[in-house]
Design an enzyme around this catalytic site. Structure first.
Site, PDB file in Angstrom:
ATOM      1  CG  HIS A   5      -1.915   1.154   1.375  1.00 25.07           C
ATOM      2  ND1 HIS A   5      -1.581   2.228   1.762  1.00 25.07           N
ATOM      3  CD2 HIS A   5      -3.275   0.793   1.071  1.00 25.07           C
ATOM      4  CE1 HIS A   5      -2.650   2.970   1.923  1.00 25.07           C
ATOM      5  NE2 HIS A   5      -3.685   2.130   1.235  1.00 25.07           N
ATOM      6  CG  ASP A  47       0.763  -2.223   6.306  1.00 28.10           C
ATOM      7  OD1 ASP A  47      -0.140  -2.074   7.082  1.00 28.10           O
ATOM      8  OD2 ASP A  47       0.804  -1.563   5.089  1.00 28.10           O
ATOM      9  CD  GLN A  91      -6.492  -4.620   4.195  1.00 29.27           C
ATOM     10  OE1 GLN A  91      -7.567  -5.153   4.606  1.00 29.27           O
ATOM     11  NE2 GLN A  91      -7.071  -3.498   3.668  1.00 29.27           N
ATOM     12  CE  LYS A  97      -7.041  -0.201   6.226  1.00 30.29           C
ATOM     13  NZ  LYS A  97      -7.930   0.221   5.133  1.00 30.29           N
ATOM     14  CB  CYS A 124      -3.535   3.300  -1.465  1.00 29.57           C
ATOM     15  SG  CYS A 124      -4.773   4.681  -1.142  1.00 29.57           S
TER      16      CYS A 124
HETATM   17  N1  7TS Z   1      -1.612  -0.691   4.791  1.00 31.50           N
HETATM   18  C1  7TS Z   1      -2.511  -1.611   4.159  1.00 31.50           C
HETATM   19  C2  7TS Z   1      -2.000  -3.004   3.552  1.00 31.50           C
HETATM   20  C3  7TS Z   1      -3.826  -1.099   3.626  1.00 31.50           C
HETATM   21  O1  7TS Z   1      -4.795  -1.992   3.033  1.00 31.50           O
HETATM   22  C4  7TS Z   1      -4.131   0.076   4.240  1.00 31.50           C
HETATM   23  C5  7TS Z   1      -5.452   0.848   3.773  1.00 31.50           C
HETATM   24  C6  7TS Z   1      -3.068   1.065   4.839  1.00 31.50           C
HETATM   25  C7  7TS Z   1      -2.094   0.456   4.906  1.00 31.50           C
HETATM   26  C8  7TS Z   1      -3.476   2.381   5.258  1.00 31.50           C
HETATM   27  O2  7TS Z   1      -4.481   2.282   6.209  1.00 31.50           O
HETATM   28  P1  7TS Z   1      -5.009   3.866   7.018  1.00 31.50           P
HETATM   29  O3  7TS Z   1      -6.038   3.168   8.010  1.00 31.50           O
HETATM   30  O4  7TS Z   1      -3.703   4.651   7.570  1.00 31.50           O
HETATM   31  O5  7TS Z   1      -5.483   4.582   5.675  1.00 31.50           O
HETATM   32  N2  7TS Z   1      -6.042   0.287   2.614  1.00 31.50           N
HETATM   33  C9  7TS Z   1      -7.344   0.805   1.983  1.00 31.50           C
HETATM   34  C10 7TS Z   1      -7.725  -0.246   1.036  1.00 31.50           C
HETATM   35  O6  7TS Z   1      -7.294  -0.799   0.554  1.00 31.50           O
HETATM   36  N3  7TS Z   1      -8.895   0.758   0.611  1.00 31.50           N
HETATM   37  O7  7TS Z   1      -8.923   1.981   1.221  1.00 31.50           O
HETATM   38  C11 7TS Z   1      -7.968   2.092   2.361  1.00 31.50           C
END
Ligand code: 7TS
Length: 410
Positions: free
Chosen positions: A123, A200, A203, A226, A369
């Site tokens: 990401h 990371d 997910q 999430k 992303c």
């Molecule tokens: N890393 C991964 C693997 C992710 O899927 C996401 C968000 C992030 C980092 C960032 O998370 P945040 O909460 O800091 O924004 N992924 C997604 C997605 O797949 N669609 O919208 C956000």
């Protein structure tokens, strides 16, 4: 124990919504999840009866709020089996957790000619902070490859690690391919090469049992929104001895022991990394989300999502068998989590998502992303259906009906 999504659905008020006259089928959980009553009520209760700023008042409400906030930290620490609650830092989200490491650890430990390694399936949150760091300090950012089947190319890892590598940063689970990476093995190989490891887990923590001690990682980042928690709060886990040795990320109230006009001394962990008034009610909500997920059982959630993914792959393969229209990204069912990204010949993913929305089916379309990964796949965009504990086979059937409708239209 097997979970029953139809029973759990009653815990999520938003799932009663109708969208364009259809019941909502929410299949965009990788972007963000919906919230159960237990979380909504925990936040409501906290604001109604216990709210004040934390760690500063001697008055009753401040003490109650502090206890609730720190209890949430204990819950999060237990959820990921952190050996020490001081290693759990509340951040805004996974992105901020990764940036914290890139700034506070990276700018102290990574220098000219050093190497930071990431993967091709990251990401942007786990690429851009490392580009900024390596460009600033004159280090090299090295990427290791993804195979055509959507797995990390572990043969290429040796090449990537062969050098003055300071850090390997990789995703536990890909938000596009759904691949569950062999995190423990990768971490061990990075450690053997002398690197520290950031996982990371944006997910993975929401969907499967994650144990930072078993993974043996140095840092792990994830977001509350999430995993049935509120937006605005996430966490960084770090080995306390590494966090102790790091300078602070941001300066301000709450992170100091003593300040004179000339200089300051830092508070001990975890306060050192929580400058300013944090997301207090949100952390309490995240604690309630952890309780909720733990009550349902992470093993049951993981099994349910994998079953749904296998079913979705089966149904998409049926469509493909009719007219070779589908391209599904990522590895076979047994190796992936509960999300499926795909393209349908002749239909732009955004158009598909629009047609599905008219049917009440919420999916995501775009690059999610992960532009480098899409480039690797020769795509600019894909459609993605991502599942959680409250999703059902019936909703996947509606996804398939919606895709057929889109095919008839385009
Ligand atoms: N890393 C991964 C693997 C992710 O899927 C996401 C968000 C992030 C980092 C960032 O998370 P945040 O909460 O800091 O924004 N992924 C997604 C997605 O797949 N669609 O919208 C956000």
């Amino acid at each position: 124990m097997k979970l029953d999504p139809n029973t759990l659905r009653a815990d999520f008020p938003i799932l009663d919504r109708e969208i364009h006259g259809h019941p909502l089928a929410y299949l965009d959980n990788a972007a963000s999840s919906q919230k159960p009553v237990a979380v909504i009520e925990a936040i409501d209760r906290f604001y109604r009866a216990h709210y004040a700023n934390i760690h500063r008042g001697v008055h009753t409400l401040s003490e109650e709020a502090t206890v609730a906030y720190e209890a949430a930290r204990d819950k999060v620490a237990a959820f990921i089996n952190a050996p020490d609650r001081r290693g759990v830092i509340f951040t805004r989200n996974a992105t901020e957790a990764i940036n914290l490491v890139a700034y506070a650890w990276g700018r102290t430990n990574v220098g000219p000619g050093d190497r930071v390694v990431v993967t091709e399936m990251e990401h942007h949150s786990n690429i851009v902070p490392w580009q900024m760091l390596t460009q600033e300090v004159g280090a090299d950012l090295v990427t290791f490859a993804t195979t055509d089947e959507g797995r990390l190319d572990l043969d290429d890892l040796d090449r990537a690690l062969d050098g003055p590598v300071k850090l390997l940063a990789f995703s536990h689970v890909s938000n596009v391919l759904g691949t569950v990476n062999p995190a423990r093995e990768i971490t061990a190989r990075a450690h053997a090469a002398g690197a520290q490891v950031l996982i990371d887990a944006a997910q993975s923590v929401p969907h499967l049992p994650v144990d930072v001690q078993a993974l043996d990682c140095d840092f792990l980042a994830f977001s509350g929104h999430k995993m049935c928690g509120p937006s605005g709060v996430g966490a960084l886990y770090g080995r306390p001895e590494i966090l102790e040795a790091m300078p602070p990320f941001m300066g301000g109230g709450g992170m100091i022991r003593r300040v004179t006009c000339e200089e300051s001394a830092w508070a001990s962990l975890p306060a050192k990394f929580e400058a300013g008034t944090p997301a207090i009610a949100e952390a309490v909500g995240l604690g309630a989300a952890v309780d909720y997920l733990s009550d349902v059982g992470m093993a049951a959630i993981w099994a349910h999502e994998r079953e749904l993914a296998a079913y979705a792959l089966e149904r998409l393969a049926e469509l493909d068998a009719e007219n070779s229209c589908m391209r599904v990204l990522g590895p076979p069912a047994g190796e992936r989590c509960g999300l499926v990204s795909f393209t349908v010949a002749g239909i732009h993913p955004h158009d598909l998502a629009q047609v599905l929305d008219w049917e009440g089916v919420a999916i995501r379309a775009g690059h999610h992303c992960a532009q480098p990964l899409h480039q690797r796949c020769g795509l600019t965009a894909s459609a993605r259906a991502s599942f959680y504990l409250y999703n059902t086979r019936d909703e996947i059937d509606r996804l398939i009906v919606g895709i057929r409708k889109a095919q008839d239209m385009f």
